[in-house]
Structure formats: C-alpha cells, structure tokens
Design a protein around this motif. Structure first.
Motif, mmCIF file in Angstrom:
data_model
loop_
_atom_site.group_PDB
_atom_site.id
_atom_site.type_symbol
_atom_site.label_atom_id
_atom_site.label_comp_id
_atom_site.label_asym_id
_atom_site.label_seq_id
_atom_site.Cartn_x
_atom_site.Cartn_y
_atom_site.Cartn_z
ATOM 1 N N ARG A 144 0.842 -1.201 0.000
ATOM 2 C CA ARG A 144 0.000 0.000 0.000
ATOM 3 C C ARG A 144 0.875 1.249 0.000
ATOM 4 O O ARG A 144 1.988 1.255 0.533
ATOM 5 N N TRP A 164 -3.246 5.968 7.330
ATOM 6 C CA TRP A 164 -4.315 5.059 6.924
ATOM 7 C C TRP A 164 -5.062 5.777 5.801
ATOM 8 O O TRP A 164 -5.618 6.869 6.010
ATOM 9 N N ALA A 166 -7.807 5.554 2.365
ATOM 10 C CA ALA A 166 -8.826 4.774 1.663
ATOM 11 C C ALA A 166 -9.519 5.669 0.646
ATOM 12 O O ALA A 166 -9.693 6.866 0.869
ATOM 13 N N THR A 213 -5.924 2.802 16.068
ATOM 14 C CA THR A 213 -6.217 3.201 14.689
ATOM 15 C C THR A 213 -6.084 2.013 13.737
ATOM 16 O O THR A 213 -6.780 1.946 12.719
ATOM 17 N N ASP A 214 -5.206 1.075 14.073
ATOM 18 C CA ASP A 214 -5.050 -0.126 13.248
ATOM 19 C C ASP A 214 -6.319 -0.981 13.190
ATOM 20 O O ASP A 214 -6.437 -1.843 12.317
ATOM 21 N N THR A 215 -7.253 -0.756 14.098
ATOM 22 C CA THR A 215 -8.498 -1.534 14.072
ATOM 23 C C THR A 215 -9.432 -1.064 12.951
ATOM 24 O O THR A 215 -10.391 -1.735 12.619
ATOM 25 N N LEU A 216 -9.140 0.110 12.358
ATOM 26 C CA LEU A 216 -10.010 0.658 11.315
ATOM 27 C C LEU A 216 -9.927 -0.157 10.026
ATOM 28 O O LEU A 216 -8.840 -0.490 9.566
ATOM 29 N N THR A 217 -11.067 -0.431 9.432
ATOM 30 C CA THR A 217 -11.080 -1.047 8.105
ATOM 31 C C THR A 217 -11.252 0.061 7.060
ATOM 32 O O THR A 217 -11.676 1.173 7.384
ATOM 33 N N ASP A 218 -10.948 -0.247 5.804
ATOM 34 C CA ASP A 218 -11.167 0.719 4.722
ATOM 35 C C ASP A 218 -12.631 1.152 4.687
ATOM 36 O O ASP A 218 -12.951 2.319 4.471
ATOM 37 N N GLU A 219 -13.508 0.173 4.886
ATOM 38 C CA GLU A 219 -14.950 0.428 4.889
ATOM 39 C C GLU A 219 -15.317 1.499 5.919
ATOM 40 O O GLU A 219 -16.035 2.454 5.624
ATOM 41 N N GLU A 220 -14.801 1.335 7.144
ATOM 42 C CA GLU A 220 -15.078 2.323 8.193
ATOM 43 C C GLU A 220 -14.508 3.683 7.850
ATOM 44 O O GLU A 220 -15.136 4.716 8.087
#
Ligand SMILES: [Zn+2]
Length: 315
Positions: A144, A164, A166, A213-220
């Motif tokens: 990425r 992060w 997206a 912050t690493d718990t975030l998905t692209d969707e979120e």
C-alpha cells in the motif's frame, strides 16, 4: 457548503499529532471523465489524501507534489497540494494494457518490473537561487502507498508517522498519526527519574494510538465522518482539536503556461501539428481545460507580440 476538509488534533500530553482528511467534492472534480478501473482510482485517491496530509504536516510554503513513475499498468500518477490546501491530481495508464490486475497491490499496479519510482517534491511558492524545488525519492516498498509515505517521513523528516488511506468512487479519507519529538512536547522533566518515566509514557501514548487506529477497516474509513472516527477510536483519550481547514480542487494551468511550453517545443514541431490538424489543441491533464492555438496564435508565440489573448480557453 463543501465537506472537504482537513482536521488537526493533538493528544493533550503533546506526544502525538493527529490529522484527518475527507475529500468528496474535489475528488469528483479530479475523477471527472477519467473512467479508470477501481484499483487505479483508488491509488490516485490515496495519493491525493497522502499529499494533503503531508502538506498540512510539513507546513511547507509552496506545493507538495507526490509523483509515481510506474513500469506497470500505471505509468504516471501525480498529486499536488498547494499551501492553501488546493489539490489536483492526474493518472496515466499504459494505453496498450486493457487488462488490469484485480489486485489493489501497489507493486502490481506501479512496480512489477522493479523500476517504479515514487518522488516527493517540495516546490517553493517563489522560486529563486536559494529556493529550488527539493526532491526526495521514496522506495516503492509494500503493498500500500501508506507504507512508502511512512518510510519517507521517517527518513527525510526523522518523524515516526503512520498513515491510513482509503478511496472509492464517492470519497477519499486519510488519517495520519505522528509521534512528536520529546523536546516538542509538553512533558515536564524534573530530574532523570521522572524524565525516564516520561519517555516511557511518550512511547506508550504512541503505541496505544497506533493500535487503536489499526483496528479501522477501509470500509469504516470511507463510511464514517472523520470526526466520528476520532471520537469513536479515542473516546478515552484527552485530545485537543484545532479548527478544520477547508480543502478544494485547484488547478494552476493557464494559457500563458501552455504558450511557454509550446515555445519550448519549437516552431518546427508546432508547424507540423498545424499542417496536420489546422490548430494546436492542448488539454490540461489535471482539469481537462483546453487551450487552442490557431496558426496566427502559434506564429505570435515566436514572432513579435508575446501578449496573448487570454479569453480563448475552452472547456
Ligand atoms: Zn488545469
């Protein structure tokens, strides 16, 4: 009213800087009529987010340009953010390729042959002898774009930074965390024992926020407003928020700049185009504005009067 903005926050301890960016309206201006596959668009969107976050982070008085020269399906991608958060971007794909990798892997898109390059350019607002653009080459490692930018920040700015990013057809979101140097923080240091304790606390703040912050998905990232994301992730933290800064689409192309470019191409080259097409028609890669020069206009570029009619731009 536009939803495009960049927000800056600071952990109350002064140890971690946070930035978020959300771009919708300007993203539609950048996307217009390009019709690229989703993985190519996503790369461009992530570049725009990274460029805006870097611009706000470096506080550079000029424009920050992020450029990828690829040897895969994507040949060239450029995002530029001006000091006032005007953004523009363009991407060129290999015309000979109609099959794109389904993968979003950065390596497959821009670096399958290992000859891809990523460059960060800091271009001063006013150029001069001591104000030449600075270029930093960023290794194109990882799957990425965020990884490449993190590498750049660590090696060029000596700042531990995480991003992060997206993007989809609707919008772009980016989050940046940065560990601040101890001297820049507000940690009280009284004697060696407590400053050692402060250093530990400093590291813990950084690691804790990164893990959250690493718990975030692209969707979120894409479906939640950045302010809500920050509240949701850091509800137990004490955070100071600064005024949001609006962001917009902005292109600096002009008939005068196109004229300068045509002059550099030379009269013979232009005469050949005029003979073939009857005019010289230049389209801006960033905003699609067209600049048309007929034979008379073209002649005036090389002979005599250099003041050009300024109202001939077509859309
Ligand atoms: Zn333009």
């Amino acid at each position: 009213v536009t939803d495009d903005h960049l927000c800056r926050y600071m952990l109350a301890s002064g140890t971690v800087r946070i930035e978020t960016v959300r771009i919708e309206t300007a993203w539609q201006s950048i996307r217009q009529g390009r019709g690229h596959p989703p993985n190519v668009e996503r790369l461009l969107g992530e570049m725009v987010a990274a460029c805006a976050l870097l611009s706000a982070n470096l506080k550079f008085d000029g424009s920050v340009v992020l450029q990828i020269q690829g040897d895969g399906p994507v040949r060239l991608a450029v995002a530029e953010c001006f000091a006032d958060l005007g953004v523009r971007a363009t991407i060129k794909v290999d015309e000979g390729t109609d099959v794109y990798p389904d993968s979003d892997d950065l390596q497959a898109l821009v670096n399958p042959g290992g000859r891809g390059r990523c460059i960060v350019i800091l271009d001063p607002k006013t150029r001069g002898p001591q104000r030449a653009p600075y270029q930093g080459v960023v290794p194109l490692e990882g799957t990425r774009l965020a990884l490449a930018i993190e590498h750049y920040m660590l090696h060029s700015e000596q700042l531990e930074t995480r991003l992060w990013l997206a993007a989809d057809a609707e919008r772009i979101t980016g989050v940046l965390l940065q560990r601040l140097p101890k001297s820049g923080g507000t940690i009280a240091t009284e004697g060696d024992a407590s400053s050692a304790a402060s250093a530990d606390e400093h590291l813990e703040d950084w690691q804790r926020l990164c893990i959250l912050t690493d718990t975030l998905t692209d969707e979120e990232l894409l479906t939640t407003a950045p302010g809500d994301l920050i509240n949701r992730l850091f509800w137990e933290e004490s955070i100071r928020m600064f005024d949001p800064q609006p962001l917009r689409f902005h292109c600096t192309c002009s008939r005068q700049k196109v004229a300068d470019m045509l002059r550099m191409l030379g009269e013979a080259e232009l005469d050949a185009t005029l003979a073939e097409q009857g005019k010289v028609d230049v389209k801006c890669d960033y905003c699609a504005q067209r600049f048309v020069f007929d034979a008379v206009d073209a002649r005036s570029l090389f002979h005599g009067d250099t003041s050009l009619p300024s109202s001939r731009a077509l859309h």
